[in-house]
Write an enzyme that holds these catalytic residues in place. Structure first.
Site: not given
Ligand code: CS2
Ligand code: MG
Length: 405
Positions: A147, A159, A212, A214, A238, A264, A285, A341
């Site tokens: 990633r 991020y 990602d 996000h 993602e 997630e 995910r 992951e």
């Molecule tokens: C992120 C996460 O790993 C990922 O894909 O989206 O690290 C996410 O930011 C955290 O789980 C939030 O607590």
């Molecule tokens: Mg993520």
């Protein structure tokens, strides 16, 4: 096999983790992860006050019935706090059942579908070159899926980028109030297609890349990004857009063939039902800790299999090694598993608390054959590292408008 006690531990070996221990009448116990990043004490209280009293005296072997009792039986179904509590109890009950049977949990789930669990690693950096240098290090360690997240020029913090922090624990572990991060879609679009163009030019087709977003983009912006990234054959993009409105992905899917991953933040099969049955995504995910444990994840995986969707379980630093261990038993035994992951087994201190024999070999995890989940929790060590409130960041556009983090 009656449940005689349920204990909840919140420990902070650099970041908070919520660990549940279910104990039975003959002393056999199971472990579960209930970590909800930034809301740890809410789950702790929910389990102590509202779940534990109802479990004492119940048969630990009745995993499905206890799952339904805690899900259907509470009226206020779903949501991250309820489902993290159910998840931890569920993982612990599977751990107990494996220990009693003398078998690793994956054997109870149908046995191995593959020899090892394929992982994707994280590479992030302050510049594209720095990020790709980190990717090269991942390749040397044996990973063939990586990633990529690079700092966005012109924004203070991005991020997924460590900045001057040594690891994710240091980045996430000590935020007594939510830090505010800036976001600019315009600046993001200037960076990401170039990041993957340079990655493709440098590493060719031998390695698969992921990214990602996000949840930062609107559906049409996600579609635009997906199209721009098509020449670079990502394994998946993602969280391109927010997850609440599953129909966002109908629009994105219409415009691009870049594979899409989401889930997630989902807590049940209901959260992702439309996405899956309409094949608007390619990878689901969900994480065992957020989606109702091993039982919850199995329900989702089997439904996804009908629609040719693979699992790509979330594996963030805020999921404990217990959740990761549960994922290994799921991943090795789920036919439509895609990829896991992986952000390491935690920092040095956390590895003195969570002990296991999972092995990392050439970008794969070799799953433990110990009975149950194959992981131990050192309560004495854990008690040395007490809870410290820490929040996830909040995101704002450059004009101050609150945005998706
Ligand atoms: C992120 C996460 O790993 C990922 O894909 O989206 O690290 C996410 O930011 C955290 O789980 C939030 O607590
Ligand atoms: Mg993520």
């Amino acid at each position: 096999m009656k449940i005689t006690d349920v204990k909840v531990f919140v420990t902070n070996p650099g970041r908070n983790f919520v660990t549940v221990k279910v104990i039975t009448e003959d002393g056999t116990y199971g472990l579960g992860d209930a970590t909800l990043n930034g809301r740890e004490m809410a789950v702790h209280t929910y389990i102590e006050e509202h779940v534990k009293p109802c479990l004492i005296g119940r048969d630990a072997h009745c995993i499905e019935d206890i799952w339904q009792y805690l899900y259907m039986g509470v009226y206020w179904r779903r949501g991250p706090i309820t489902m993290a509590a159910i998840a931890a109890i569920d993982m612990a009950l599977w751990d107990i059942k494996g220990k009693v049977a003398g078998l690793p949990v994956y054997q109870l789930l149908g046995g191995k579908c593959r020899q090892g669990v394929r992982l994707y690693a994280h590479a992030n950096g302050e510049t594209i070159e720095d990020t790709l240098d980190k990717a090269a290090q991942c390749i040397e360690q044996g990973f063939d899926a990586i990633r990529l997240q690079a700092a966005i020029p012109g924004l203070k913090e991005t991020y997924g980028v460590l900045g001057d922090k040594k690891d994710y624990f240091e980045l996430q572990g000590n935020r007594p109030l939510p830090p505010e991060q800036e976001w600019s879609t315009k600046k993001y679009f200037k960076l990401v297609p170039e990041l993957f163009a340079q990655a493709k030019a440098r590493f060719g087709d031998d390695v698969e890349f992921l990214h990602d977003t996000h949840s930062r983009l609107t559906p049409i912006e996600s579609a635009k990004l997906g199209k721009l990234l098509e020449p670079y054959d990502l394994l998946f993009l993602e969280d391109a857009s927010i997850a609440e409105n599953q129909e966002n992905y109908k629009l994105i899917r219409h415009h691009t063939t870049t594979p899409l991953a989401l889930g997630e933040t989902y807590n049940t099969i209901w959260d992702c039902k439309d996405l899956i049955q309409n094949q608007w995504i390619d990878y689901i995910r969900t994480a065992a800790t957020h989606a109702g444990g091993i039982t919850g994840m199995k329900k989702i995986a089997d439904f996804a299999a009908i629609y040719n969707i693979r699992t790509a379980p979330h594996g963030a630093p805020d999921l404990s090694p217990i959740c990761f261990a549960a994922h290994m038993h799921l991943n090795i035994s789920t036919h439509n598993f895609g990829i896991q992951e992986f952000v390491g087994f935690g920092n040095e201190i956390s590895q003195t608390i969570f002990k296991h024999d999972m092995r990392l070999e050439n970008g794969m995890i070799i799953v433990s054959d110990a009975p149950g989940l194959g992981i131990e929790f050192d309560e004495v060590q854990a008690e040395k590292y007490t809870y410290k409130r820490s929040y996830l960041p909040v995101s704002r556009l450059e004009d101050g408008t609150l945005w998706h983090w």
